[in-house]
Design a protein around this motif. Structure first.
Motif, short mmCIF file in Angstrom:
data_model
loop_
_atom_site.label_atom_id
_atom_site.label_comp_id
_atom_site.label_asym_id
_atom_site.label_seq_id
_atom_site.Cartn_x
_atom_site.Cartn_y
_atom_site.Cartn_z
N GLU A 100 23.62 -6.32 36.98
CA GLU A 100 23.53 -5.13 36.14
C GLU A 100 22.27 -5.13 35.30
OE1 GLU A 100 25.78 -2.75 36.42
OE2 GLU A 100 27.09 -3.92 37.71
N GLU A 101 21.76 -3.94 35.02
CA GLU A 101 20.59 -3.80 34.17
C GLU A 101 20.85 -4.36 32.77
OE1 GLU A 101 17.92 -0.26 32.16
OE2 GLU A 101 18.95 0.17 34.05
N ASP A 102 22.03 -4.09 32.21
CA ASP A 102 22.35 -4.56 30.86
C ASP A 102 22.31 -6.08 30.74
OD1 ASP A 102 22.61 -1.97 29.94
OD2 ASP A 102 24.79 -1.97 30.05
N GLU A 103 22.83 -6.78 31.74
CA GLU A 103 22.82 -8.25 31.64
C GLU A 103 21.40 -8.79 31.80
OE1 GLU A 103 25.06 -10.50 34.67
OE2 GLU A 103 24.89 -8.76 35.98
N THR A 104 20.55 -8.07 32.52
CA THR A 104 19.15 -8.47 32.64
C THR A 104 18.44 -8.29 31.31
OG1 THR A 104 19.26 -7.61 34.90
CG2 THR A 104 17.08 -8.22 34.07
N ARG A 105 18.70 -7.16 30.65
CA ARG A 105 18.11 -6.93 29.33
C ARG A 105 18.56 -7.99 28.32
NH1 ARG A 105 15.44 -2.24 28.67
NH2 ARG A 105 15.76 -0.63 30.25
N GLU A 106 19.82 -8.37 28.37
CA GLU A 106 20.32 -9.40 27.46
C GLU A 106 19.64 -10.75 27.73
OE1 GLU A 106 22.00 -11.40 24.46
OE2 GLU A 106 21.97 -9.22 24.72
N ALA A 107 19.46 -11.08 28.99
CA ALA A 107 18.77 -12.32 29.34
C ALA A 107 17.33 -12.30 28.82
CB ALA A 107 18.79 -12.53 30.85
N LEU A 108 16.68 -11.16 28.89
CA LEU A 108 15.32 -11.03 28.35
C LEU A 108 15.31 -11.17 26.84
CD1 LEU A 108 13.61 -8.26 30.49
CD2 LEU A 108 12.75 -10.54 30.05
N PRO A 146 4.83 -12.96 26.11
CA PRO A 146 4.03 -12.12 27.00
C PRO A 146 4.85 -10.89 27.39
CG PRO A 146 5.05 -13.87 28.27
CD PRO A 146 5.45 -14.09 26.82
N PRO A 147 4.23 -9.74 27.55
CA PRO A 147 5.01 -8.59 28.01
C PRO A 147 5.72 -8.92 29.32
CG PRO A 147 2.82 -7.90 27.32
CD PRO A 147 2.84 -9.41 27.32
N MET A 148 6.98 -8.52 29.40
CA MET A 148 7.79 -8.77 30.59
C MET A 148 8.26 -7.45 31.16
SD MET A 148 7.93 -12.13 30.83
CE MET A 148 9.39 -12.69 31.69
N GLN A 149 8.39 -7.40 32.47
CA GLN A 149 8.86 -6.17 33.09
C GLN A 149 10.26 -6.36 33.66
OE1 GLN A 149 5.42 -5.66 35.53
NE2 GLN A 149 6.38 -6.57 37.33
N LEU A 150 11.08 -5.37 33.41
CA LEU A 150 12.43 -5.31 33.94
C LEU A 150 12.33 -4.59 35.28
CD1 LEU A 150 15.50 -5.68 33.42
CD2 LEU A 150 15.45 -3.46 32.32
N GLU A 151 12.90 -5.19 36.32
CA GLU A 151 12.71 -4.69 37.68
C GLU A 151 14.04 -4.42 38.37
OE1 GLU A 151 8.82 -7.55 38.37
OE2 GLU A 151 10.82 -8.28 38.87
N TYR A 195 18.86 -6.68 39.77
CA TYR A 195 17.85 -6.57 38.72
C TYR A 195 17.27 -7.95 38.46
CZ TYR A 195 20.00 -2.06 38.13
OH TYR A 195 20.48 -0.81 38.36
N THR A 196 16.03 -7.97 38.02
CA THR A 196 15.36 -9.21 37.67
C THR A 196 14.26 -8.89 36.67
OG1 THR A 196 14.35 -11.24 38.58
CG2 THR A 196 13.70 -9.15 39.61
N TYR A 197 13.47 -9.87 36.32
CA TYR A 197 12.33 -9.64 35.42
C TYR A 197 11.21 -10.60 35.78
CZ TYR A 197 14.39 -13.64 32.96
OH TYR A 197 14.92 -14.88 32.65
N SER A 198 10.02 -10.24 35.34
CA SER A 198 8.85 -11.10 35.53
C SER A 198 7.80 -10.72 34.50
CB SER A 198 8.28 -10.95 36.95
OG SER A 198 7.72 -9.66 37.13
N ARG A 199 6.75 -11.51 34.42
CA ARG A 199 5.64 -11.17 33.52
C ARG A 199 5.01 -9.87 33.97
NH1 ARG A 199 2.29 -16.20 31.17
NH2 ARG A 199 1.54 -14.57 29.81
N ALA A 200 4.70 -9.04 33.02
CA ALA A 200 4.01 -7.79 33.33
C ALA A 200 2.56 -8.09 33.69
CB ALA A 200 4.08 -6.86 32.12
N ASN A 201 1.99 -7.22 34.46
CA ASN A 201 0.57 -7.31 34.82
C ASN A 201 0.22 -8.58 35.59
OD1 ASN A 201 0.14 -4.88 33.39
ND2 ASN A 201 0.03 -6.05 31.50
N ARG A 202 1.14 -9.03 36.43
CA ARG A 202 0.84 -10.19 37.28
C ARG A 202 -0.12 -9.76 38.38
NH1 ARG A 202 6.10 -13.44 39.16
NH2 ARG A 202 4.66 -13.85 40.82
#
Length: 97
Positions: free
Chosen positions: A34-42, A58-63, A10-17
């Protein structure tokens, strides 16, 4: 040579790139097991950004990503061509506004 297993991360980035999601931007991607640790980092990132009155979140997307099966060829592609060449599937699973 036999193929190895694939992995899900799992990772994240800016939405609408615009452009190639895996293009080098100078800011490295951070990956999680894990998805949960990604959400916590966000959540932590959002707290940090919002603590500065001059910053806006900025809106961020969980991937969710799945790698290609591990093989000599897939590792070679990763090293020479970057993360995008090693991704089998990619899914945006949430947008954090």
């Amino acid at each position: 040579m036999s193929q190895g297993e694939s992995f899900t991360f799992y990772t994240y980035s800016r939405a609408n790139r615009d452009g190639d999601r895996w293009a080098y931007t100078g800011i490295p991607d951070v990956f999680f097991h894990e998805e949960d640790e990604t959400r916590e980092a966000l959540r932590e990132l959002r707290r940090d950004v919002e603590s500065d009155p001059e910053d806006t979140w900025p809106p961020m997307q969980l991937e969710k990503i799945e790698t290609l099966p591990i093989s000599r060829e897939s590792i070679f592609a990763l090293l020479n061509d970057g993360v995008g060449s090693f991704i089998k599937s990619y899914e945006i699973i949430d947008i954090i506004d």
